[in-house]
Design a protein around this motif. Structure first.
Motif, PDB file in Angstrom:
ATOM      1  N   VAL A   1       0.849  -1.180   0.000  1.00  0.00           N
ATOM      2  CA  VAL A   1       0.000   0.000   0.000  1.00  0.00           C
ATOM      3  C   VAL A   1       0.892   1.239   0.000  1.00  0.00           C
ATOM      4  O   VAL A   1       1.827   1.338   0.786  1.00  0.00           O
ATOM      5  N   GLU A   2       0.592   2.186  -0.887  1.00  0.00           N
ATOM      6  CA  GLU A   2       1.401   3.399  -0.999  1.00  0.00           C
ATOM      7  C   GLU A   2       0.873   4.558  -0.168  1.00  0.00           C
ATOM      8  O   GLU A   2       1.617   5.439   0.210  1.00  0.00           O
ATOM      9  N   LEU A   3      -0.427   4.563   0.081  1.00  0.00           N
ATOM     10  CA  LEU A   3      -1.044   5.677   0.795  1.00  0.00           C
ATOM     11  C   LEU A   3      -2.149   5.162   1.702  1.00  0.00           C
ATOM     12  O   LEU A   3      -3.013   4.410   1.264  1.00  0.00           O
ATOM     13  N   VAL A   4      -2.102   5.570   2.966  1.00  0.00           N
ATOM     14  CA  VAL A   4      -3.175   5.294   3.912  1.00  0.00           C
ATOM     15  C   VAL A   4      -3.741   6.634   4.341  1.00  0.00           C
ATOM     16  O   VAL A   4      -3.006   7.511   4.796  1.00  0.00           O
TER      17      VAL A   4
ATOM     18  N   MET B   1       2.928   6.321   2.713  1.00  0.00           N
ATOM     19  CA  MET B   1       2.559   7.648   3.205  1.00  0.00           C
ATOM     20  C   MET B   1       1.269   7.498   3.997  1.00  0.00           C
ATOM     21  O   MET B   1       0.335   6.833   3.548  1.00  0.00           O
ATOM     22  N   ILE B   2       1.219   8.113   5.179  1.00  0.00           N
ATOM     23  CA  ILE B   2       0.021   8.086   6.010  1.00  0.00           C
ATOM     24  C   ILE B   2      -0.440   9.523   6.209  1.00  0.00           C
ATOM     25  O   ILE B   2       0.342  10.391   6.610  1.00  0.00           O
ATOM     26  N   LEU B   3      -1.707   9.775   5.902  1.00  0.00           N
ATOM     27  CA  LEU B   3      -2.321  11.081   6.120  1.00  0.00           C
ATOM     28  C   LEU B   3      -3.435  10.922   7.138  1.00  0.00           C
ATOM     29  O   LEU B   3      -4.273  10.032   7.010  1.00  0.00           O
ATOM     30  N   CYS B   4      -3.457  11.775   8.121  1.00  0.00           N
ATOM     31  CA  CYS B   4      -4.484  11.793   9.151  1.00  0.00           C
ATOM     32  C   CYS B   4      -5.221  13.118   8.997  1.00  0.00           C
ATOM     33  O   CYS B   4      -4.627  14.185   9.159  1.00  0.00           O
ATOM     34  N   ILE B   5      -6.506  13.039   8.623  1.00  0.00           N
ATOM     35  CA  ILE B   5      -7.272  14.249   8.313  1.00  0.00           C
ATOM     36  C   ILE B   5      -8.619  14.225   9.034  1.00  0.00           C
ATOM     37  O   ILE B   5      -9.119  13.154   9.376  1.00  0.00           O
ATOM     38  N   PRO B   6      -9.213  15.400   9.234  1.00  0.00           N
ATOM     39  CA  PRO B   6     -10.539  15.441   9.845  1.00  0.00           C
ATOM     40  C   PRO B   6     -11.604  14.926   8.875  1.00  0.00           C
ATOM     41  O   PRO B   6     -11.352  14.788   7.682  1.00  0.00           O
ATOM     42  N   THR B   7     -12.768  14.675   9.391  1.00  0.00           N
ATOM     43  CA  THR B   7     -13.840  14.096   8.591  1.00  0.00           C
ATOM     44  C   THR B   7     -14.477  15.088   7.626  1.00  0.00           C
ATOM     45  O   THR B   7     -14.636  14.802   6.447  1.00  0.00           O
ATOM     46  N   SER B   8     -14.833  16.264   8.100  1.00  0.00           N
ATOM     47  CA  SER B   8     -15.698  17.136   7.309  1.00  0.00           C
ATOM     48  C   SER B   8     -15.096  17.704   6.025  1.00  0.00           C
ATOM     49  O   SER B   8     -15.699  17.557   4.979  1.00  0.00           O
ATOM     50  N   PRO B   9     -13.947  18.361   6.034  1.00  0.00           N
ATOM     51  CA  PRO B   9     -13.484  18.958   4.775  1.00  0.00           C
ATOM     52  C   PRO B   9     -12.517  18.083   3.998  1.00  0.00           C
ATOM     53  O   PRO B   9     -11.637  18.569   3.307  1.00  0.00           O
ATOM     54  N   ALA B  10     -12.661  16.779   4.058  1.00  0.00           N
ATOM     55  CA  ALA B  10     -11.665  15.865   3.495  1.00  0.00           C
ATOM     56  C   ALA B  10     -11.400  16.080   2.017  1.00  0.00           C
ATOM     57  O   ALA B  10     -10.255  16.149   1.584  1.00  0.00           O
ATOM     58  N   ARG B  11     -12.447  16.189   1.212  1.00  0.00           N
ATOM     59  CA  ARG B  11     -12.254  16.274  -0.235  1.00  0.00           C
ATOM     60  C   ARG B  11     -11.377  17.471  -0.609  1.00  0.00           C
ATOM     61  O   ARG B  11     -10.402  17.335  -1.331  1.00  0.00           O
ATOM     62  N   GLY B  12     -11.690  18.631  -0.131  1.00  0.00           N
ATOM     63  CA  GLY B  12     -10.919  19.822  -0.467  1.00  0.00           C
ATOM     64  C   GLY B  12      -9.502  19.776   0.046  1.00  0.00           C
ATOM     65  O   GLY B  12      -8.574  20.233  -0.620  1.00  0.00           O
TER      66      GLY B  12
END
Length: 124
Positions: free
Chosen positions: A45-48, A106-117
Motif C-alpha cells: 500500500v502506498e497511501l493510507v 505515506m500516512i495522512l491523518c485528516i478530519p472528517t468534514s473537509p476531506a475532499r478539499g
C-alpha cells in the motif's frame, strides 16, 4: 466496527494503491494502531488516509497514534492541510492533522468534514 478500511478512490483519484480508514467514535488507540500497522507493514500500500478522530475530545487519539507509528514526519504536508483549511474558514485552527511515512507508505491523518478539499490541495 470501530474502523472501516476500504480501497479508496473517491478523494484521491491518482493511480496509487490507497487504503482509506474511517475512524468511528468507538475506535480505541490499540485498534487504530493495529489496523494501520497491518496495512503499512504487510501490504503493498502506498497511501493510507485515516479520516476522523482528529478533534479535541478525549476519544480523539488518531494524531497521537499515527505519530507514534511514523518513521518520518512530513510537516510540509501538515502545513499545507492547515493552510488550505484556513483558506476555507476558521476551522483550520482546530485541526490536528498528521502526515508522514511508515516503511514505504505515506500516512495522512485528516478530519472528517473537509476531506475532499484538503486532499485536493495536496494532490500532486
Amino acid at each position: 466496527d470501530a474502523l472501516t478500511s476500504t480501497i479508496f478512490g473517491q478523494y484521491w483519484p491518482y493511480p496509487v494503491q490507497t487504503i482509506h480508514i474511517a475512524v468511528n467514535a468507538d475506535a480505541d488507540a490499540e485498534t487504530i494502531q493495529l489496523t494501520i500497522k497491518a496495512w503499512t507493514d504487510d501490504q503493498d500500500v502506498e497511501l493510507v488516509i485515516v479520516q476522523g478522530g482528529c478533534g479535541f475530545e478525549r476519544k480523539d487519539v488518531v494524531p497521537e497514534v499515527v505519530q507514534s507509528l511514523l518513521h518520518k514526519e512530513a510537516p510540509g504536508i501538515v502545513t499545507a492541510l492547515i493552510t488550505e483549511s484556513l483558506r476555507r474558514g476558521n476551522e483550520g485552527m482546530l485541526m490536528r492533522p498528521m502526515a508522514g511515512v511508515r516503511n514505504q507508505t505515506m500516512i495522512l491523518c485528516i478530519p472528517t468534514s473537509p476531506a475532499r478539499g484538503l486532499l485536493q490541495a495536496i494532490a500532486p
